[in-house]
Design a protein around this motif. Structure first.
Motif, short mmCIF file in Angstrom:
data_model
loop_
_atom_site.label_atom_id
_atom_site.label_comp_id
_atom_site.label_asym_id
_atom_site.label_seq_id
_atom_site.Cartn_x
_atom_site.Cartn_y
_atom_site.Cartn_z
N ALA A 85 0.78 -1.45 0.10
CA ALA A 85 0.22 0.00 0.03
C ALA A 85 1.07 1.30 0.06
O ALA A 85 1.60 1.60 1.06
N VAL A 86 0.75 2.22 -0.97
CA VAL A 86 1.81 3.15 -1.16
C VAL A 86 0.92 4.48 -1.39
O VAL A 86 0.23 4.73 -2.00
N SER A 87 1.14 5.25 -0.30
CA SER A 87 0.77 6.62 -0.25
C SER A 87 1.28 7.77 -1.11
O SER A 87 0.78 8.90 -0.97
N ASP A 130 7.81 6.55 3.83
CA ASP A 130 7.84 5.38 4.38
C ASP A 130 7.22 4.27 3.37
O ASP A 130 8.09 3.44 3.21
N SER A 131 6.23 4.48 2.56
CA SER A 131 5.67 3.35 1.97
C SER A 131 6.68 3.43 0.69
O SER A 131 6.97 2.38 -0.10
N LEU A 188 -0.36 -0.52 -4.43
CA LEU A 188 -1.74 -0.34 -4.69
C LEU A 188 -1.77 1.55 -4.20
O LEU A 188 -1.20 1.51 -2.87
N TYR A 189 -2.35 2.31 -5.08
CA TYR A 189 -2.59 3.58 -4.47
C TYR A 189 -4.07 3.95 -4.22
O TYR A 189 -4.80 3.49 -5.05
N ILE A 190 -4.38 4.54 -3.18
CA ILE A 190 -5.82 5.08 -2.94
C ILE A 190 -5.88 6.33 -2.90
O ILE A 190 -5.45 7.23 -2.36
N LEU A 197 -7.83 9.60 -2.16
CA LEU A 197 -8.73 9.90 -1.10
C LEU A 197 -9.48 11.15 -1.31
O LEU A 197 -10.26 11.36 -0.57
N LYS A 211 -9.44 2.91 3.83
CA LYS A 211 -8.32 2.38 3.53
C LYS A 211 -8.11 0.67 3.77
O LYS A 211 -7.68 -0.06 3.05
N PHE A 261 -7.65 -1.85 0.90
CA PHE A 261 -6.23 -2.76 0.89
C PHE A 261 -6.87 -4.32 0.94
O PHE A 261 -6.20 -5.07 0.04
N ALA A 318 1.28 -5.09 2.44
CA ALA A 318 2.30 -4.56 3.36
C ALA A 318 2.02 -3.11 3.34
O ALA A 318 1.94 -2.40 2.30
N GLY A 328 3.62 0.83 5.27
CA GLY A 328 4.92 1.50 5.53
C GLY A 328 4.79 2.09 7.06
O GLY A 328 5.51 2.78 7.31
N HIS A 329 3.87 1.45 8.08
CA HIS A 329 4.00 1.61 9.40
C HIS A 329 5.44 1.56 9.85
O HIS A 329 5.95 0.60 9.80
#
Ligand code: AMP
Ligand code: FES
Ligand code: ZN
Length: 301
Positions: free
Chosen positions: A53-55, A59-60, A77-79, A81, A137, A141, A154, A156-157
């Protein structure tokens, strides 16, 4: 300041490890922390398909890059928003990274594909923006992973995120949430496995990783998040860390080593109660899942 590994001039110090690194050794350090995280929690096997999951944030994007650097292939995967210019810029950076590295990226848009944006959803459901956003999200996901035949999602926390969440959950003794604060949450009925391979690396390390690897990321924080509880917990932990370096890692890693094993049964008890949502099939404890209820109230169409 000299690099701990090779004695060349250092470019970054990591106080928690009481160490400084040159550029190459710092990048090696980041890869080692991720390798160790994956190994320690058996996050995935060689056959598993990974969806990241890439924002568009540090991090991601760093996570996607690190997985590649360790020899794993993962799709993104990008969401979208629908948070104005912030979302637009995040998408541009995510797409640019995918193109540059020849990686597959799936893009889902809340406004276009689901008929609402985070702000509207928050207003109409009287949730906080981050509450509406997080719910959307998590659902998307999972849906994307199951529909796409992926075994793991996965995110990026990082260490700072996880320590802040841990502090919040501990202050209220949220035992259900604590039990699920696992770096590798197993797959359940209708749930893909969820992993957090960056839990051993801090925010500052991720920003440095991106700078050194020349990863262009969205620097701005989400405008909706200003003033939320988590930012307060992060500030509190940063103050503790300033006075006593290593506190954050000791807090989080101690929890993972010594408390989490004691909490496992609570996580299983939760999983036992769920059945498919009558609208979308996603696991829920009610008839209609929280995402479908939110979408119904938030969608403008
Ligand atoms: P956050 O909840 O914003 O701290 O983000 C935590 C993680 O969720 C990030 O590291 C990403 O892996 C993922 N994430 C956040 N926002 C998005 C987004 N818009 N699209 C895809 N993944 C996201
Ligand atoms: Fe979700 Fe800001 S990214 S509310
Ligand atoms: Zn549903």
């Amino acid at each position: 300041m000299k690099c701990r590994r090779c004695k060349a001039p250092a470019v970054i110090d990591v106080r928690r490890h009481n160490a400084a690194f040159c550029s190459d050794c710092f990048l090696h350090h980041c890869r080692e922390q991720v390798r160790r995280a994956i190994h320690e929690f058996s996050m995935f096997g060689p056959e598993d398909r990974i969806l990241v999951a890439v924002s568009g944030g540090k991090d991601s994007l760093a996570l996607w890059h690190l997985l590649g650097a360790l020899g794993y292939s993962a799709d993104g995967l990008y969401i979208g928003l629908g948070i104005g210019g912030y979302s637009e810029e995040s998408e541009v950076r995510t797409r640019a990274f995918a193109t540059e590295h020849g990686l597959a990226l799936q893009v889902i848009s809340l406004p276009e594909d689901h008929g609402y944006d985070v702000e509207t959803a928050a207003q109409r459901t009287r949730r906080s923006p981050c509450g509406a956003c997080g719910l959307s999200k998590r659902h998307l996901f999972n849906r994307a992973a199951l529909d796409g035949g992926y075994d793991v999602v996965a995110t990026g926390h990082n260490l700072d995120d996880e320590a802040a969440v841990l502090l919040g959950n501990t202050l209220r003794w949220e035992t259900d949430y604590l039990a699920r604060q696992h770096p590798a949450l197993p797959a359940g009925r209708g749930f893909a496995r969820k992993i957090k391979p960056l839990y051993r690396l801090g925010e500052r390390e991720m920003a440095a990783y991106c700078v050194l690897e020349k990863i262009d990321y969205q620097v701005d924080e989400c405008p909706m998040a200003a003033g939320n509880r988590h930012l307060g917990y992060k500030e509190t932990l940063n103050e503790l860390e300033r006075r006593s370096p290593g506190s954050k890692a000791a807090f989080l890693f101690g929890f993972l080593d010594r408390m989490l094993p004691l909490l496992d049964p609570a996580a299983h008890a939760e999983a036992a109660d769920v059945h498919p949502c009558t609208e979308c099939g996603e696991p829920t404890t009610g008839d209609v899942c929280a995402f479908c209820r939110l979408r119904e109230r938030a969608a403008t169409a």
